[in-house]
Design a protein around this motif. Structure first.
Motif, PDB file in Angstrom:
ATOM      1  N   LEU A 221      -2.795  10.897   5.968  1.00 41.52           N
ATOM      2  CA  LEU A 221      -3.454   9.134   5.382  1.00 41.52           C
ATOM      3  C   LEU A 221      -2.189   8.534   5.934  1.00 41.52           C
ATOM      4  CD1 LEU A 221      -3.536   9.420   2.200  1.00 41.52           C
ATOM      5  CD2 LEU A 221      -5.561   7.931   3.357  1.00 41.52           C
ATOM      6  N   LEU A 222      -1.069   8.581   6.544  1.00 42.81           N
ATOM      7  CA  LEU A 222       0.065   8.057   7.202  1.00 42.81           C
ATOM      8  C   LEU A 222      -0.484   8.124   8.685  1.00 42.81           C
ATOM      9  CD1 LEU A 222       3.690   9.410   5.583  1.00 42.81           C
ATOM     10  CD2 LEU A 222       2.213   7.003   5.485  1.00 42.81           C
ATOM     11  N   LYS A 223      -1.333   8.412   8.965  1.00 40.29           N
ATOM     12  CA  LYS A 223      -2.193   8.788  10.625  1.00 40.29           C
ATOM     13  C   LYS A 223      -2.906   7.915  10.815  1.00 40.29           C
ATOM     14  CE  LYS A 223      -0.075  13.241  11.615  1.00 40.29           C
ATOM     15  NZ  LYS A 223      -0.834  14.712  11.579  1.00 40.29           N
ATOM     16  N   SER A 224      -3.887   7.603   9.625  1.00 39.37           N
ATOM     17  CA  SER A 224      -5.342   6.877   9.776  1.00 39.37           C
ATOM     18  C   SER A 224      -3.997   5.362   9.913  1.00 39.37           C
ATOM     19  CB  SER A 224      -5.306   7.441   8.284  1.00 39.37           C
ATOM     20  OG  SER A 224      -5.994   8.724   7.661  1.00 39.37           O
ATOM     21  N   SER A 225      -6.031   4.294   9.815  1.00 37.41           N
ATOM     22  CA  SER A 225      -5.114   2.718  10.194  1.00 37.41           C
ATOM     23  C   SER A 225      -5.075   2.320   8.735  1.00 37.41           C
ATOM     24  CB  SER A 225      -6.966   1.998  10.794  1.00 37.41           C
ATOM     25  OG  SER A 225      -6.564   1.225  10.872  1.00 37.41           O
ATOM     26  N   LEU A 226      -4.258   2.490   8.190  1.00 40.70           N
ATOM     27  CA  LEU A 226      -3.649   1.932   6.486  1.00 40.70           C
ATOM     28  C   LEU A 226      -3.891  -0.210   6.372  1.00 40.70           C
ATOM     29  CD1 LEU A 226      -2.155   4.857   5.315  1.00 40.70           C
ATOM     30  CD2 LEU A 226      -4.330   4.626   5.223  1.00 40.70           C
ATOM     31  N   SER A 227      -3.880  -0.416   5.213  1.00 45.85           N
ATOM     32  CA  SER A 227      -3.126  -1.847   4.864  1.00 45.85           C
ATOM     33  C   SER A 227      -1.784  -1.541   4.867  1.00 45.85           C
ATOM     34  CB  SER A 227      -4.364  -2.438   4.202  1.00 45.85           C
ATOM     35  OG  SER A 227      -4.274  -2.086   2.759  1.00 45.85           O
ATOM     36  N   ASN A 228      -1.316  -2.675   4.314  1.00 49.07           N
ATOM     37  CA  ASN A 228       0.145  -2.798   4.132  1.00 49.07           C
ATOM     38  C   ASN A 228       0.111  -1.939   2.468  1.00 49.07           C
ATOM     39  OD1 ASN A 228       1.517  -3.492   6.316  1.00 49.07           O
ATOM     40  ND2 ASN A 228       0.483  -6.461   6.110  1.00 49.07           N
ATOM     41  N   TYR A 229      -0.664  -2.883   1.801  1.00 48.61           N
ATOM     42  CA  TYR A 229      -0.683  -2.328   0.722  1.00 48.61           C
ATOM     43  C   TYR A 229      -0.693  -0.472   0.082  1.00 48.61           C
ATOM     44  CZ  TYR A 229      -1.579  -1.822  -4.610  1.00 48.61           C
ATOM     45  OH  TYR A 229      -1.632  -1.775  -5.948  1.00 48.61           O
ATOM     46  N   GLN A 230      -1.866  -0.161   1.444  1.00 47.38           N
ATOM     47  CA  GLN A 230      -2.465   1.295   1.653  1.00 47.38           C
ATOM     48  C   GLN A 230      -1.077   2.074   1.974  1.00 47.38           C
ATOM     49  OE1 GLN A 230      -6.040   0.878   3.671  1.00 47.38           O
ATOM     50  NE2 GLN A 230      -6.607   1.313   1.970  1.00 47.38           N
ATOM     51  N   LYS A 231      -0.630   1.791   2.725  1.00 48.93           N
ATOM     52  CA  LYS A 231       0.963   2.275   3.262  1.00 48.93           C
ATOM     53  C   LYS A 231       1.839   2.422   2.035  1.00 48.93           C
ATOM     54  CE  LYS A 231       0.261   0.780   8.006  1.00 48.93           C
ATOM     55  NZ  LYS A 231       1.466  -0.034   9.088  1.00 48.93           N
ATOM     56  N   VAL A 232       1.944   1.181   1.292  1.00 52.26           N
ATOM     57  CA  VAL A 232       2.944   1.055  -0.750  1.00 52.26           C
ATOM     58  C   VAL A 232       2.403   2.642  -0.601  1.00 52.26           C
ATOM     59  CG1 VAL A 232       3.948  -0.203  -2.108  1.00 52.26           C
ATOM     60  CG2 VAL A 232       3.559  -1.052   0.470  1.00 52.26           C
ATOM     61  N   GLN A 233       0.910   2.424  -0.977  1.00 55.76           N
ATOM     62  CA  GLN A 233       0.343   3.631  -1.726  1.00 55.76           C
ATOM     63  C   GLN A 233       1.031   4.943  -1.196  1.00 55.76           C
ATOM     64  OE1 GLN A 233      -3.415   2.191  -1.628  1.00 55.76           O
ATOM     65  NE2 GLN A 233      -2.889   2.039  -4.803  1.00 55.76           N
ATOM     66  N   GLN A 256      12.349   4.236  -0.632  1.00 57.56           N
ATOM     67  CA  GLN A 256      13.083   3.054   0.315  1.00 57.56           C
ATOM     68  C   GLN A 256      11.367   2.483   1.490  1.00 57.56           C
ATOM     69  OE1 GLN A 256      16.088   4.785   1.225  1.00 57.56           O
ATOM     70  NE2 GLN A 256      17.331   4.031  -0.814  1.00 57.56           N
ATOM     71  N   GLN A 257      10.818   3.570   1.855  1.00 58.56           N
ATOM     72  CA  GLN A 257      10.020   3.558   3.270  1.00 58.56           C
ATOM     73  C   GLN A 257       8.946   2.393   2.199  1.00 58.56           C
ATOM     74  OE1 GLN A 257      10.103   4.073   6.429  1.00 58.56           O
ATOM     75  NE2 GLN A 257       9.622   6.544   7.110  1.00 58.56           N
ATOM     76  N   GLY A 258       8.804   2.394   1.290  1.00 57.13           N
ATOM     77  CA  GLY A 258       7.605   1.829   0.507  1.00 57.13           C
ATOM     78  C   GLY A 258       8.090   0.798   0.223  1.00 57.13           C
ATOM     79  N   LEU A 259       9.372   0.622  -0.174  1.00 51.33           N
ATOM     80  CA  LEU A 259       9.771  -0.527  -1.290  1.00 51.33           C
ATOM     81  C   LEU A 259       9.477  -1.968  -0.009  1.00 51.33           C
ATOM     82  CD1 LEU A 259      11.159  -2.386  -2.588  1.00 51.33           C
ATOM     83  CD2 LEU A 259      13.269  -0.696  -2.439  1.00 51.33           C
ATOM     84  N   ALA A 260      10.806  -0.953   1.579  1.00 51.47           N
ATOM     85  CA  ALA A 260      10.293  -2.152   2.401  1.00 51.47           C
ATOM     86  C   ALA A 260       9.229  -2.757   3.000  1.00 51.47           C
ATOM     87  CB  ALA A 260      11.296  -1.123   3.741  1.00 51.47           C
ATOM     88  N   ILE A 261       8.242  -2.241   3.134  1.00 49.86           N
ATOM     89  CA  ILE A 261       7.650  -2.627   3.491  1.00 49.86           C
ATOM     90  C   ILE A 261       6.680  -3.739   3.037  1.00 49.86           C
ATOM     91  CG2 ILE A 261       4.693  -2.522   3.828  1.00 49.86           C
ATOM     92  CD1 ILE A 261       5.560   0.628   4.824  1.00 49.86           C
ATOM     93  N   ALA A 262       6.498  -4.124   1.231  1.00 51.61           N
ATOM     94  CA  ALA A 262       6.330  -3.855  -0.024  1.00 51.61           C
ATOM     95  C   ALA A 262       6.696  -5.382   0.332  1.00 51.61           C
ATOM     96  CB  ALA A 262       6.411  -3.394  -0.838  1.00 51.61           C
ATOM     97  N   THR A 263       8.296  -5.650   0.812  1.00 55.07           N
ATOM     98  CA  THR A 263       9.137  -6.316   0.321  1.00 55.07           C
ATOM     99  C   THR A 263       8.789  -7.302   1.435  1.00 55.07           C
ATOM    100  OG1 THR A 263      11.156  -5.775  -0.468  1.00 55.07           O
ATOM    101  CG2 THR A 263      11.859  -7.623   0.617  1.00 55.07           C
ATOM    102  N   LYS A 264       8.740  -6.619   2.828  1.00 50.36           N
ATOM    103  CA  LYS A 264       8.309  -7.724   4.252  1.00 50.36           C
ATOM    104  C   LYS A 264       6.709  -8.216   3.559  1.00 50.36           C
ATOM    105  CE  LYS A 264       7.626  -6.732   9.070  1.00 50.36           C
ATOM    106  NZ  LYS A 264       7.469  -6.218  10.034  1.00 50.36           N
ATOM    107  N   HIS A 265       6.032  -7.721   2.736  1.00 49.17           N
ATOM    108  CA  HIS A 265       4.804  -8.442   2.272  1.00 49.17           C
ATOM    109  C   HIS A 265       4.845  -9.103   2.005  1.00 49.17           C
ATOM    110  CE1 HIS A 265       3.554  -6.505   6.684  1.00 49.17           C
ATOM    111  NE2 HIS A 265       4.409  -5.343   6.984  1.00 49.17           N
ATOM    112  N   SER A 266       5.921  -8.755   0.755  1.00 45.96           N
ATOM    113  CA  SER A 266       5.868  -9.184  -0.593  1.00 45.96           C
ATOM    114  C   SER A 266       4.661  -9.143  -1.633  1.00 45.96           C
ATOM    115  CB  SER A 266       5.112 -11.089  -0.508  1.00 45.96           C
ATOM    116  OG  SER A 266       6.982 -12.014   0.132  1.00 45.96           O
TER     117      SER A 266
END
Length: 730
Positions: A221-233, A256-266
């Motif tokens: 899934l990480l190699k697919s085109s994901l929305s920010n929320y999907q990346k966090v999931q 922590q990878q997920g936390l960084a994206i979630a923090t960046k995009h609120s």
């Protein structure tokens, strides 16, 4: 001496609890005849011939009055079933007379009644399935079944199949049937790639302990085109899977990878969740300071999300303090949790006995924290509260643990009488819990079986098409074997059939071609006739202008030309149309009659009447169809009349499909009009009337008797002319 005996008694009780349980079980579960009746819930009318049975035991039916009597024991499961209502399951609690109220099985609208809006019906059923997902698994699956059955045609579309099997997977996952959830998510993905469903599938793999499959799916899934929320999931899911296999470093790295994206995009909820999960992993690995730091973040963030989320987080952090024997902080958090649970609105926290967010469990954990500090007397009130709350909520697990713990505390502080009484209560709860667990196991087995059966029914809907294809292939193979035995005969028959089909096809194609050509010719003829109509009409009108000019009446000529130009504009606008609304034709006719009346003022009066019942918008008519008839009435009938004539034009509705148009004049009549013609005029045919007759003939041929025309004399002396046109709607 008495004190020593009490100590020995308590020791014996704790040493052999199962003996006491068995004895209580034998006492409590003696058989008796349970009497009761079955009635309809709405009308309270008795229901006869209902099947009544004890699970694995006695069987009977209700009589005409709806009464029954059956041999039963406390704790037995009573089953009341009939084809007329949903099956009722009841646990026997006492020997009191029992009244069972039943409801008819919920009727779901048949798909056939709403085929016209199958997409809306399908969506409606799926929405209902989602509403009942956490309330009633059977109903939820039944709605999914109805959704698939509501689709017209042989099978549902790929999109509909995807939605249906995704919903099934959600139901399975909620009721912890992970293997079925995996199967349904995979079925859903057969209908097309969907990122959200793949995320759910990876989660189902983890819950089913297929950890490698889960990691593989998340990594893909990480190699697919994901929305920010999907990346966090996805990063959160990877963290959960690594945590499940005790790989703390990779778990934290993904969190922590997920936390960084979630923090960046609120993405606020995920920020709270991931802080909490990182704290859990650090706590498991013994990194207390790091765990406490992340738990502090999650506690502060959860307060901003609402009371329920704050309560959940406080309970989790309290568990962390318990593991690290920081009982003071644990007790403080659990006290706050208790207060907030009471302040929450009804229904905010689901009524799940296994949820830690219940008063009985929080009180029990506070008591344990006091016991951890050896503050036994402080623990006792919390255990008693826990028992009271557990009794209200019928939470036998907490009640059992709390009563046993209470008995142990009384024993440890030397209050042996209370310890003995508490232990007796504990033994009774154990017996009750044993009966309940036995019943739950039976219900769980039945639930699993029913869910599987219902899902099999849904799967069969999708498999029908494949089965039909297999049957077709088998039939083809069979046919081939038969053809080998009689090849020549089959070849001849097949050739004859093929020739016949070719001939039929050729005949059909030729017929269709002729019909299309004829239609095209008719269209061309109509266009040609319309083209001829306009010059003819213009020529006659210009004659009128010429007569005004010849008589030196320039003012009348100018006025006439002004009116004539307005008429000509309308005529030309409609000249390319096969049909125009009847209302437009009436407007054109009024303009034309007005012009003719202007020229022949002393010759006639006119009146155009339109019936109020006639709906002009529902009827259409070929343009300039009525004008030649009116022109004939004026020029060949009324113009030669010595006294002032009269022209009547009437529009009325005969029925819902037919309109009648009548043009009546009291002129000299067709016979006398013929006598007034010169020899040259007699040799020429009327262009206007001839044109109209041809148009009507073609229209009736193309549109199945669209217009019917009747021309007759008004009076017996052959004076006056009446033209009646019958106009059909379609």
């Amino acid at each position: 001496m008495f004190k020593l005996v009490s100590i020995l008694l308590i020791t014996l009780l704790f040493a052999s609890p199962f003996c006491l349980e068995a004895q209580n079980s034998r006492t409590e579960r003696s058989s008796f005849y349970l009497k009761g009746n079955v009635v309809e819930s709405e009308t309270n009318k008795p229901v006869s011939r209902v099947n009544v049975e004890i699970s694995g035991g006695a069987y009977t039916t209700t009589n005409i009055q709806g009464d029954f009597s059956i041999n039963a024991k406390i704790g037995d499961e009573l089953i009341i079933r009939s084809v007329n209502f949903n099956t009722v399951y009841y646990t026997v609690k006492d020997q009191q007379h029992l009244t069972v109220k039943v409801e008819n099985a919920m009727e779901i609208p048949k798909a056939s009644s709403v085929r016209k809006k199958s997409v809306d019906v399908f969506k409606s059923y799926i929405d209902s399935a989602k509403i009942y997902l956490k309330k009633d698994a059977k109903k939820s699956i039944e709605y999914v079944t109805k959704a698939l059955e509501s689709v017209p045609g042989r099978s549902a579309t790929a999109a509909q199949n995807q939605i249906a099997f995704e919903t099934l997977g959600d139901i399975n996952l909620y009721y912890e049937q992970q293997d079925l959830a995996i199967d349904n998510y995979n079925r859903s993905l057969l209908s097309g790639n969907n990122i959200d469903i793949r995320i759910k599938l990876a989660g189902a793999f983890r819950k089913n302990k297929n950890y490698q499959e889960s990691i593989t799916e998340y990594s893909a899934l990480l190699k697919s085109s994901l929305s920010n929320y999907q990346k966090v999931q996805v990063y959160e899911g990877l963290g959960d899977t690594y945590k499940a296999i005790n790989d703390g470093s990779r778990s934290v790295a993904n969190y922590q990878q997920g936390l960084a994206i979630a923090t960046k995009h609120s993405i606020t909820p995920k920020i709270t969740d991931l802080n909490s999960k990182i704290g859990e992993v650090f706590a498991q690995s013994g990194a207390v300071e790091e765990a406490e730091s992340y738990f502090g973040n999650s506690l502060n963030l959860s307060k901003k999300e609402g009371k329920k989320r704050a309560v959940e987080e406080k309970n989790k952090v309290a568990d962390f303090y318990n593991q690290n024997r920081d009982f003071e902080k644990e007790i403080q958090l659990r006290e706050e949790t208790l207060d907030e649970i009471k302040s929450l609105d009804d229904g905010t926290i689901e009524a799940d006995q296994n949820s830690p967010l219940t008063p009985q469990r929080q009180n029990y954990k506070i008591a344990n924290a006091f016991v951890g500090q050896e503050k036994f007397k402080e623990a006792i009130p919390y255990l008693e509260k826990s028992i009271v709350e557990a009794d209200k909520k019928e939470d036998l697990l907490v009640k059992k643990d709390a009563t046993r713990k209470l008995s142990e505390l009384y024993r440890d502080i030397g209050e042996y009488d209370k310890a003995s009484k508490s232990y007796e209560r504990y033994a009774n709860v154990v017996d009750e819990l044993y009966a309940k667990k036995d019943q739950e196991l039976s219900q769980a087995a039945r639930f699993s079986k029913e869910i599987t059966l219902r899902q099999t029914r849904i799967a069969s809907l999708e498999n029908d098409r494949k089965l039909n294809e297999s049957r077709y292939k088998l039939a083809v193979e069979n046919q081939e074997l038969i053809q080998k035995n009689n090849l020549v005969q089959k070849w001849v028959i097949g050739s004859l059939i093929l020739i016949a089909l070719l001939l039929l096809y050729t005949a059909y194609t030729q017929y269709k071609s002729v019909k299309q050509q004829k239609y095209a010719n008719n269209q061309l003829s109509l266009k040609s006739l319309r083209t001829q109509m306009n010059p003819h009409f213009i020529f006659n009108a210009l004659n009128s202008v010429n007569s005004f000019i010849a008589s030196n009446d320039e003012r009348a000529a100018n006025k006439y030309l002004s009116e004539f130009s307005q008429l000509m504009r309308s005529v030309l606008e409609n000249s390319e149309e096969d049909f125009i609304p009847l209302e437009k034709e009436i407007d054109l006719l009024e303009l034309y009659v007005k012009l003719e009346h202007f020229r022949f003022k002393d010759k006639f009066d006119y009146n155009i009447r339109v019936s109020e019942k006639l709906n002009l918008n529902e009827f259409v008519i070929p343009p300039m169809l009525l004008q030649p008839y009116v022109e004939n009435a004026v020029w060949h009938g009324l113009r030669y009349k010595e006294e002032r004539g009269k022209l009547e034009i009437e529009f009325e509705q005969v029925d819902s499909e037919t309109a009648k148009i009548t043009i009546t004049d009291n002129g000299i009549g067709r016979k006398k009009s013929q006598e007034f013609k010169t020899e040259n005029q007699k040799k020429q045919k009327s262009k206007g009337m001839g044109n109209i007759q041809k148009r009507i003939t073609i229209l009736n041929e193309m549109y199945k008797d669209k217009v019917d025309v009747l021309v007759e004399n008004v009076y017996d002396n052959e004076e006056g002319t009446r033209v009646v046109l019958i106009l059909k709607k379609d």
